[in-house]
Design a protein around this motif. Structure first.
Motif, PDB file in Angstrom:
ATOM      1  N   GLU A 165       0.846  -1.194   0.000  1.00 42.16           N
ATOM      2  CA  GLU A 165       0.000   0.000   0.000  1.00 42.16           C
ATOM      3  C   GLU A 165       0.888   1.254   0.000  1.00 42.16           C
ATOM      4  O   GLU A 165       0.865   2.073   0.924  1.00 42.16           O
ATOM      5  CB  GLU A 165      -0.952  -0.024   1.202  1.00 42.16           C
ATOM      6  N   TYR A 306      -4.993   2.585  -0.024  1.00 43.43           N
ATOM      7  CA  TYR A 306      -5.824   1.461   0.412  1.00 43.43           C
ATOM      8  C   TYR A 306      -6.010   0.485  -0.754  1.00 43.43           C
ATOM      9  O   TYR A 306      -6.624   0.834  -1.768  1.00 43.43           O
ATOM     10  CB  TYR A 306      -7.190   1.939   0.893  1.00 43.43           C
ATOM     11  N   SER A 406      -2.801  -5.368   2.962  1.00 45.93           N
ATOM     12  CA  SER A 406      -4.060  -4.738   3.393  1.00 45.93           C
ATOM     13  C   SER A 406      -3.938  -4.144   4.791  1.00 45.93           C
ATOM     14  O   SER A 406      -4.914  -4.087   5.530  1.00 45.93           O
ATOM     15  CB  SER A 406      -5.199  -5.768   3.349  1.00 45.93           C
ATOM     16  N   ILE A 409      -6.140  -1.054   5.189  1.00 48.98           N
ATOM     17  CA  ILE A 409      -7.553  -1.461   5.250  1.00 48.98           C
ATOM     18  C   ILE A 409      -7.900  -1.925   6.664  1.00 48.98           C
ATOM     19  O   ILE A 409      -8.917  -1.513   7.246  1.00 48.98           O
ATOM     20  CB  ILE A 409      -7.830  -2.596   4.239  1.00 48.98           C
TER      21      ILE A 409
END
Length: 518
Positions: A165, A306, A406, A409
Motif C-alpha cells: 500500500e 488502500y 491490506s 484497510i
C-alpha cells in the motif's frame, strides 16, 4: 451514532465521474447515509448528443436511487451539476462556477477516468493523468478543503507480483511524458507505445501508475488518500444486491455466456478472480474520506493508500466461478437465448482456439448466412469479433494472481465504531461467493437486460427446445458421417450389424422379463 455519516452532514462535496458506475453509487450512498449533506457538486460534460442537463436528469431517474427517492423525493436538489472537461486547461470550468467550488467544497472524490484498456496513450494520459493534475491545481485553491480522495486501480502496479500500500515510482516522469506526447505525431506515438509502457499490459494500468506518482508529487499540503479497487463488480448489499449498470468486460462476458453466444474463455482456472463489490469500494472511500479529514492534524504529511481487493482476505478462483455461473444459468436462464447457455474456461491455447472455431466462428457464420438469405443484416460475426477483442485484453487479468497488502484497510476498519462497521461495511471476509455470484447474474438479468423473473418458465421452455434441436442436429451429423465415411468399410458394417443384433436381443430380453412379471 455513526461518526462517518455525521461527518458528511453539512459538508459540500465535489464528485468527478458522477455519471459513471462508481460515481452514481457514491452519490446514492452519500444521500442515503447523510441526508443533511449540504451539496454534491458534480463535474459533467455533454456526451453522445446529450446535454449536461439531460445526462443529470437521466442519472437521477435511475433505479439505483429508488430507495433515496422513497425517503426523500426531492433528493436531486442537493445535486449541483457543473459543466467541465477534464482534458481542457482549468477543466474548462466557468469562472463563476469555479468561484463557488473554491469557496464551498470540503471534500473531493475523484472518480473520473477512462477505463478502456485499448485507449491510445495520448488520450489515456489526458484523461487519467493530466485531468487529475488539473483537478489538484483547483483543489490547492479551495479554501475549506479537508480531504481529497483519488480513485486509482489495484492493477496500477500489476507488473509486480506483491503490491504494498505504497506509491511506486514509474519508469518515466509524468511531466516529461506530457511534453513528449504534446509534440509527437500520433502515428509515431502509437508505434512506440509498447516500449513506453514496458511490462504494463495496457495504457490504462500504465497511466494509472503515472497518476498515482503525480498525485504524490503534487499533493503539497493537501490531505489525500488513494483508493485502489480491483475488478469492480455488482453490489453486494447496497442499495440492493446485484446492482450493475454497464457491460464492460466481465459483465459482457457473463451476458454473452448466458445467451449461449460465448462458449470458451481463456484463463487460468486456479488464478484468483479478484472481484470487489462496488458498494465495498464506495463504503471504503467514504470511511477513508472521513479518516483523512478528521485525522489530518495528527498525520499532516502522510498519504495513505488502500488496496481495495478480495484476494488477500477472501480468495475466490475463476474455476469456482465457472461452476457457480453455470448453475445460475440453469436455474434462471436468460430470455431468447441464441444457444444453450454455457461457457468453459481453459488455460490451453489449442483447446481455446479449437472451441473458438467450432463453437463461435462456425455457428456465427451460419447464423449470419441465414440472416442474409432472409433479407436481414448480419450481426453475429461483428458481435463475436468485439467479444474476442475484449477477451484478449482481459486475459492478462484472468490468468495471473497477485498478492496485495491490506494493512491500511485493517487499520481503518479498527478505527470504525460498531455502528460504522455495519453502515459502511468494507470487510469482505463474510462475503459468500456463491450467493454473490447468483445475485450478480440476476442483477445483470434484471438491470442490464430488463428481464422480468416471471419470464423464467418461458425461458426454460426455450432452452428445452434448443436442447431438442441440438440432439436432432447431432443425430443428423452422426448419420451423415456414418454414411459418408464409416459405412463404406466392411468392418464398420459388420460392427454395425453386431451392435444392432445385440441391441435387438437385449430389448427382447427385457420385453420377455416384463411379460413374465405380468
Amino acid at each position: 451514532m455513526s461518526s462517518v455519516a455525521a461527518y458528511y452532514n453539512g459538508k459540500s462535496i465535489l464528485v468527478t465521474g458522477a455519471t459513471g458506475f462508481m460515481g452514481k453509487v457514491l452519490i446514492e450512498k452519500l444521500l442515503r447515509s447523510s441526508p443533511n449533506v449540504k451539496a454534491i457538486y458534480i463535474l459533467v460534460r455533454p456526451k453522445a448528443g446529450q446535454s449536461m442537463q439531460n445526462r443529470v436528469e437521466n442519472m437521477v431517474k435511475c433505479k439505483l436511487f429508488d430507495r433515496v427517492r422513497e425517503e426523500w423525493p426531492n433528493f436531486h436538489e442537493k445535486i449541483k451539476p457543473i459543466n467541465a472537461e477534464l482534458t481542457q486547461p482549468n477543466l474548462a470550468i466557468a469562472p463563476e462556477d469555479a468561484a463557488v467550488l473554491l469557496s464551498e467544497v470540503n471534500i473531493v472524490f475523484h472518480c473520473a477516468a477512462t477505463v478502456r484498456f485499448d485507449q491510445p496513450l495520448k488520450l489515456a494520459l489526458l484523461l487519467n493523468a493530466r485531468g487529475t493534475q488539473q483537478l489538484l491545481m483547483l483543489a490547492h485553491r479551495m479554501q475549506h478543503l479537508e480531504a481529497f480522495i483519488h480513485f486509482s486501480t489495484a492493477f496500477a502496479n500489476c507488473n509486480r507480483s506483491h503490491i504494498e500500500e505504497v506509491v511506486y515510482p514509474p519508469p518515466l516522469e509524468p511531466k516529461k511524458l506530457f511534453d513528449l506526447v504534446e509534440w509527437m505525431d500520433e502515428s509515431l506515438l502509437e508505434e512506440i507505445t509498447p516500449k513506453l509502457i514496458g511490462d504494463w499490459p495496457n495504457t490504462y494500468t500504465f497511466t494509472k501508475a503515472l497518476t498515482e506518482y503525480l498525485v504524490q508529487q503534487e499533493k503539497g499540503d493537501l490531505n489525500i488518500a488513494i483508493i485502489r479497487p480491483s475488478i469492480v463488480g455488482a453490489s453486494w448489499h447496497e442499495p440492493f444486491p446485484g446492482w450493475i449498470d454497464n457491460i464492460n468486460h466481465f459483465n459482457g462476458f457473463l451476458i454473452a455466456a448466458g445467451k449461449g453466444i460465448l462458449r470458451t474463455i481463456k484463463c487460468n482456472t486456479e488464478a484468483v478472480a479478484d472481484i470487489v463489490p462496488v458498494d465495498v469500494a464506495i463504503n471504503l472511500s467514504l470511511a477513508a474520506g472521513w479518516y483523512t479529514a478528521v485525522h489530518r492534524y495528527k498525520r499532516p504529511k502522510s498519504m495513505l493508500v488502500y488496496n481495495c481487493t478480495t484476494g488477500s482476505m477472501n480468495p475466490y478462483r475463476w474455476g469456482e466461478m465457472e461452476y457457480h455461473i453455470l448453475a445460475a444459468f440453469k436455474r434462471n436462464p436468460l430470455e431468447k437465448a441464441f444457444r444453450i447457455p454455457g461457457g468453459h474456461l481453459t488455460s490451453s491455447y489449442l483447446k481455446h482456439q479449437f472451441r473458438t472455431v467450432v463453437s463461435h466462428n462456425i455457428p456465427a457464420f451460419l447464423y449470419d448466412l441465414y440472416l442474409r438469405l432472409t433479407g436481414r443484416k448480419p450481426r453475429m460475426m461483428k458481435l463475436l469479433n468485439r467479444l474476442h477483442k475484449s477477451m484478449t485484453t482481459f486475459e492478462y487479468f484472468s490468468s495471473c494472481t497477485w498478492e496485495w497488502s491490506s494493512d491500511n484497510i485493517n487499520m481503518l476498519l479498527n478505527q470504525l465504531s460498531p455502528k460504522d462497521k455495519k453502515l459502511f461495511c468494507f470487510d469482505v471476509r463474510p462475503l459468500h461467493w456463491s450467493e454473490y455470484i447468483e445475485n450478480y447474474y440476476l442483477g445483470a438479468k434484471k438491470y442490464l437486460l430488463n428481464e422480468d423473473m416471471a419470464g423464467v418458465p418461458a425461458a426454460k421452455q426455450h432452452i428445452r427446445k434448443l436442447r431438442n434441436i441440438q440432439y436432432a442436429v447431432n443425430a443428423f451429423l452422426l448419420v451423415v458421417i456414418w454414411r459418408a465415411f464409416i459405412a463404406r468399410s466392411t468392418m464398420a458394417q459388420n460392427i454395425g450389424c453386431f451392435l444392432m443384433d445385440h441391441s435387438y436381443k437385449i430389448l427382447n430380453y427385457f420385453r420377455a422379463s416384463s411379460l413374465l412379471r405380468y
